[in-house]
Design a protein around this motif. Sequence first.
Motif, PDB file in Angstrom:
ATOM      1  N   LYS A  32      54.490  29.135  29.472  1.00 16.50           N
ATOM      2  CA  LYS A  32      54.002  29.053  30.854  1.00 16.50           C
ATOM      3  C   LYS A  32      54.429  27.744  31.519  1.00 16.50           C
ATOM      4  CE  LYS A  32      49.824  28.075  31.916  1.00 16.50           C
ATOM      5  NZ  LYS A  32      48.425  27.895  32.028  1.00 16.50           N
ATOM      6  N   ASP A  33      54.404  26.646  30.764  1.00 20.59           N
ATOM      7  CA  ASP A  33      54.725  25.336  31.330  1.00 20.59           C
ATOM      8  C   ASP A  33      56.217  25.088  31.495  1.00 20.59           C
ATOM      9  OD1 ASP A  33      52.035  24.790  31.367  1.00 20.59           O
ATOM     10  OD2 ASP A  33      52.066  23.440  29.632  1.00 20.59           O
ATOM     11  N   VAL A  34      57.053  25.684  30.645  1.00 18.27           N
ATOM     12  CA  VAL A  34      58.456  25.278  30.559  1.00 18.27           C
ATOM     13  C   VAL A  34      59.429  26.276  31.166  1.00 18.27           C
ATOM     14  CG1 VAL A  34      60.291  24.795  28.906  1.00 18.27           C
ATOM     15  CG2 VAL A  34      58.061  23.777  28.590  1.00 18.27           C
ATOM     16  N   GLU A  35      59.229  27.570  30.976  1.00 21.45           N
ATOM     17  CA  GLU A  35      60.202  28.557  31.465  1.00 21.45           C
ATOM     18  C   GLU A  35      60.355  28.476  32.974  1.00 21.45           C
ATOM     19  OE1 GLU A  35      59.511  32.586  30.251  1.00 21.45           O
ATOM     20  OE2 GLU A  35      60.423  32.242  28.306  1.00 21.45           O
ATOM     21  N   GLY A  36      61.610  28.476  33.414  1.00 19.84           N
ATOM     22  CA  GLY A  36      61.911  28.457  34.844  1.00 19.84           C
ATOM     23  C   GLY A  36      61.900  27.080  35.468  1.00 19.84           C
ATOM     24  N   THR A  37      61.838  26.029  34.663  1.00 19.37           N
ATOM     25  CA  THR A  37      61.810  24.679  35.216  1.00 19.37           C
ATOM     26  C   THR A  37      63.168  24.002  35.089  1.00 19.37           C
ATOM     27  OG1 THR A  37      61.090  23.694  33.126  1.00 19.37           O
ATOM     28  CG2 THR A  37      59.361  24.393  34.663  1.00 19.37           C
ATOM     29  N   CYS A  38      63.340  22.957  35.882  1.00 18.63           N
ATOM     30  CA  CYS A  38      64.554  22.141  35.812  1.00 18.63           C
ATOM     31  C   CYS A  38      64.245  20.934  34.942  1.00 18.63           C
ATOM     32  CB  CYS A  38      64.965  21.692  37.208  1.00 18.63           C
ATOM     33  SG  CYS A  38      66.428  20.642  37.229  1.00 18.63           S
ATOM     34  N   ALA A  39      65.081  20.712  33.941  1.00 24.27           N
ATOM     35  CA  ALA A  39      64.874  19.594  33.019  1.00 24.27           C
ATOM     36  C   ALA A  39      66.006  18.578  33.164  1.00 24.27           C
ATOM     37  CB  ALA A  39      64.781  20.111  31.587  1.00 24.27           C
ATOM     38  N   GLY A  40      66.238  18.137  34.373  1.00 25.37           N
ATOM     39  CA  GLY A  40      67.296  17.156  34.604  1.00 25.37           C
ATOM     40  C   GLY A  40      68.627  17.820  34.891  1.00 25.37           C
ATOM     41  N   ASP A  41      69.489  17.931  33.864  1.00 23.27           N
ATOM     42  CA  ASP A  41      70.827  18.482  34.046  1.00 23.27           C
ATOM     43  C   ASP A  41      70.913  19.987  33.857  1.00 23.27           C
ATOM     44  OD1 ASP A  41      71.814  15.989  34.536  1.00 23.27           O
ATOM     45  OD2 ASP A  41      72.573  15.664  32.506  1.00 23.27           O
ATOM     46  N   TYR A  42      69.819  20.633  33.505  1.00 21.49           N
ATOM     47  CA  TYR A  42      69.863  22.066  33.225  1.00 21.49           C
ATOM     48  C   TYR A  42      68.536  22.725  33.586  1.00 21.49           C
ATOM     49  CZ  TYR A  42      67.666  20.323  28.944  1.00 21.49           C
ATOM     50  OH  TYR A  42      66.841  19.673  28.060  1.00 21.49           O
ATOM     51  N   TYR A  43      68.585  24.043  33.732  1.00 22.67           N
ATOM     52  CA  TYR A  43      67.397  24.854  33.964  1.00 22.67           C
ATOM     53  C   TYR A  43      67.045  25.573  32.668  1.00 22.67           C
ATOM     54  CZ  TYR A  43      68.131  24.306  38.983  1.00 22.67           C
ATOM     55  OH  TYR A  43      68.274  23.796  40.239  1.00 22.67           O
ATOM     56  N   GLU A  66      46.784  17.495  20.678  1.00 21.89           N
ATOM     57  CA  GLU A  66      48.183  17.433  21.078  1.00 21.89           C
ATOM     58  C   GLU A  66      49.048  17.970  19.936  1.00 21.89           C
ATOM     59  OE1 GLU A  66      50.466  14.058  23.326  1.00 21.89           O
ATOM     60  OE2 GLU A  66      50.417  13.603  21.178  1.00 21.89           O
ATOM     61  N   PHE A  67      49.914  18.924  20.286  1.00 24.64           N
ATOM     62  CA  PHE A  67      50.833  19.531  19.325  1.00 24.64           C
ATOM     63  C   PHE A  67      52.251  19.204  19.756  1.00 24.64           C
ATOM     64  CE2 PHE A  67      47.029  22.080  19.381  1.00 24.64           C
ATOM     65  CZ  PHE A  67      46.797  22.403  18.060  1.00 24.64           C
ATOM     66  N   THR A  68      53.108  18.900  18.795  1.00 26.00           N
ATOM     67  CA  THR A  68      54.530  18.752  19.074  1.00 26.00           C
ATOM     68  C   THR A  68      55.199  20.051  18.658  1.00 26.00           C
ATOM     69  OG1 THR A  68      54.402  16.389  18.645  1.00 26.00           O
ATOM     70  CG2 THR A  68      56.593  17.381  18.637  1.00 26.00           C
ATOM     71  N   VAL A  69      55.875  20.689  19.606  1.00 24.06           N
ATOM     72  CA  VAL A  69      56.456  22.006  19.374  1.00 24.06           C
ATOM     73  C   VAL A  69      57.970  21.929  19.491  1.00 24.06           C
ATOM     74  CG1 VAL A  69      56.448  24.419  20.090  1.00 24.06           C
ATOM     75  CG2 VAL A  69      54.397  23.035  20.408  1.00 24.06           C
ATOM     76  N   GLY A  70      58.667  22.367  18.457  1.00 26.16           N
ATOM     77  CA  GLY A  70      60.115  22.517  18.510  1.00 26.16           C
ATOM     78  C   GLY A  70      60.417  23.957  18.882  1.00 26.16           C
ATOM     79  N   TYR A  71      61.360  24.161  19.798  1.00 25.61           N
ATOM     80  CA  TYR A  71      61.663  25.524  20.246  1.00 25.61           C
ATOM     81  C   TYR A  71      63.130  25.653  20.623  1.00 25.61           C
ATOM     82  CZ  TYR A  71      61.148  23.513  24.942  1.00 25.61           C
ATOM     83  OH  TYR A  71      61.287  22.753  26.066  1.00 25.61           O
ATOM     84  N   ARG A  72      63.607  26.896  20.623  1.00 24.81           N
ATOM     85  CA  ARG A  72      64.962  27.219  21.076  1.00 24.81           C
ATOM     86  C   ARG A  72      64.840  27.873  22.433  1.00 24.81           C
ATOM     87  NH1 ARG A  72      68.465  30.766  17.598  1.00 24.81           N
ATOM     88  NH2 ARG A  72      66.646  32.092  17.788  1.00 24.81           N
ATOM     89  N   ALA A  73      65.701  27.445  23.348  1.00 24.25           N
ATOM     90  CA  ALA A  73      65.650  27.989  24.700  1.00 24.25           C
ATOM     91  C   ALA A  73      67.048  28.288  25.210  1.00 24.25           C
ATOM     92  CB  ALA A  73      64.960  26.998  25.633  1.00 24.25           C
ATOM     93  N   VAL A  74      67.138  29.311  26.041  1.00 27.89           N
ATOM     94  CA  VAL A  74      68.377  29.595  26.777  1.00 27.89           C
ATOM     95  C   VAL A  74      68.323  28.726  28.027  1.00 27.89           C
ATOM     96  CG1 VAL A  74      69.699  31.322  28.038  1.00 27.89           C
ATOM     97  CG2 VAL A  74      68.502  31.960  25.939  1.00 27.89           C
ATOM     98  N   VAL A  75      69.343  27.865  28.182  1.00 31.59           N
ATOM     99  CA  VAL A  75      69.391  26.979  29.342  1.00 31.59           C
ATOM    100  C   VAL A  75      70.669  27.258  30.131  1.00 31.59           C
ATOM    101  CG1 VAL A  75      68.034  25.185  28.197  1.00 31.59           C
ATOM    102  CG2 VAL A  75      70.512  25.067  28.103  1.00 31.59           C
ATOM    103  N   TRP A  76      70.591  26.996  31.440  1.00 29.69           N
ATOM    104  CA  TRP A  76      71.768  27.142  32.305  1.00 29.69           C
ATOM    105  C   TRP A  76      72.085  25.778  32.892  1.00 29.69           C
ATOM    106  CZ3 TRP A  76      71.947  27.740  38.046  1.00 29.69           C
ATOM    107  CH2 TRP A  76      73.258  27.935  38.490  1.00 29.69           C
ATOM    108  N   ARG A  77      73.307  25.317  32.618  1.00 31.36           N
ATOM    109  CA  ARG A  77      73.759  24.055  33.178  1.00 31.36           C
ATOM    110  C   ARG A  77      74.986  24.320  34.043  1.00 31.36           C
ATOM    111  NH1 ARG A  77      76.230  18.592  30.549  1.00 31.36           N
ATOM    112  NH2 ARG A  77      76.216  17.469  32.517  1.00 31.36           N
ATOM    113  N   PRO A  78      74.849  24.164  35.358  1.00 35.36           N
ATOM    114  CA  PRO A  78      76.017  24.329  36.215  1.00 35.36           C
ATOM    115  C   PRO A  78      76.943  23.127  36.077  1.00 35.36           C
ATOM    116  CG  PRO A  78      74.067  23.843  37.531  1.00 35.36           C
ATOM    117  CD  PRO A  78      73.623  23.927  36.110  1.00 35.36           C
ATOM    118  N   PHE A  79      78.248  23.383  36.072  1.00 33.38           N
ATOM    119  CA  PHE A  79      79.251  22.330  35.943  1.00 33.38           C
ATOM    120  C   PHE A  79      80.107  22.251  37.191  1.00 33.38           C
ATOM    121  CE2 PHE A  79      78.421  23.238  31.476  1.00 33.38           C
ATOM    122  CZ  PHE A  79      78.332  21.955  30.950  1.00 33.38           C
ATOM    123  N   LYS A  80      80.606  21.064  37.465  1.00 35.11           N
ATOM    124  CA  LYS A  80      81.572  20.875  38.543  1.00 35.11           C
ATOM    125  C   LYS A  80      82.810  21.702  38.196  1.00 35.11           C
ATOM    126  CE  LYS A  80      83.770  17.064  40.974  1.00 35.11           C
ATOM    127  NZ  LYS A  80      83.911  15.607  41.032  1.00 35.11           N
ATOM    128  N   GLY A  81      83.287  22.494  39.148  1.00 30.07           N
ATOM    129  CA  GLY A  81      84.439  23.356  38.925  1.00 30.07           C
ATOM    130  C   GLY A  81      84.070  24.774  38.514  1.00 30.07           C
TER     131      GLY A  81
END
Length: 171
Positions: A32-43, A66-81
């Motif tokens: 709920k907190d992370v999906e669909g957010t921008c994390a700097g250079d990628y979504y 407080e829990f530290t969670v490791g996860y795999r995510a599909v991210v989209w990073r747009p590049f110049k060009g």
Amino acid sequence: MFFLHNLERRVTLHPSYFGRNMHELVTTKLVKDVEGTCAGDYYIIAIMDTFDVSEGRILPGSGLAEFTVGYRAVVWRPFKGEVIDAITQTVNPHGFFAQAGPLRLFVSSHLMPDEIQYDASATPAQFTNNADIVIEQGTHVRVKIIGLRTEVGEMWAIGSINGDFLGCLQG
């Protein structure tokens, strides 16, 4: 471009949720907190799975865990060009704004072919070559990214339709 990325995040859980299904609640809150957010250079597009949920640590004074969670995510990073498809949102004499998923981009009238001009007398406002190309609100366009700007939680791009196979998508 899409990537599969290993990430880590700290998730807090209120004491009222302590019980048997805490790990499921932590994973649900993470999605709920992370999906669909921008994390700097990628979504962050989607969370595939969690692979490491730490033991909870009680935060002094609040009682939250407080829990530290490791996860795999599909991210989209747009590049110049990179060439992307977008939908035109707004047209004005200086160019047009378009949306490509979560990325907002601007195409200046200087970055369009010379035969495409702004038609001030048209309703709605549009860029046209007075033949088969019309770019107005809702038009699907293929754009080449020529510049990116990132801030915390947001990303913008400057694009061009000046090139082969770029511009209005007819179909």
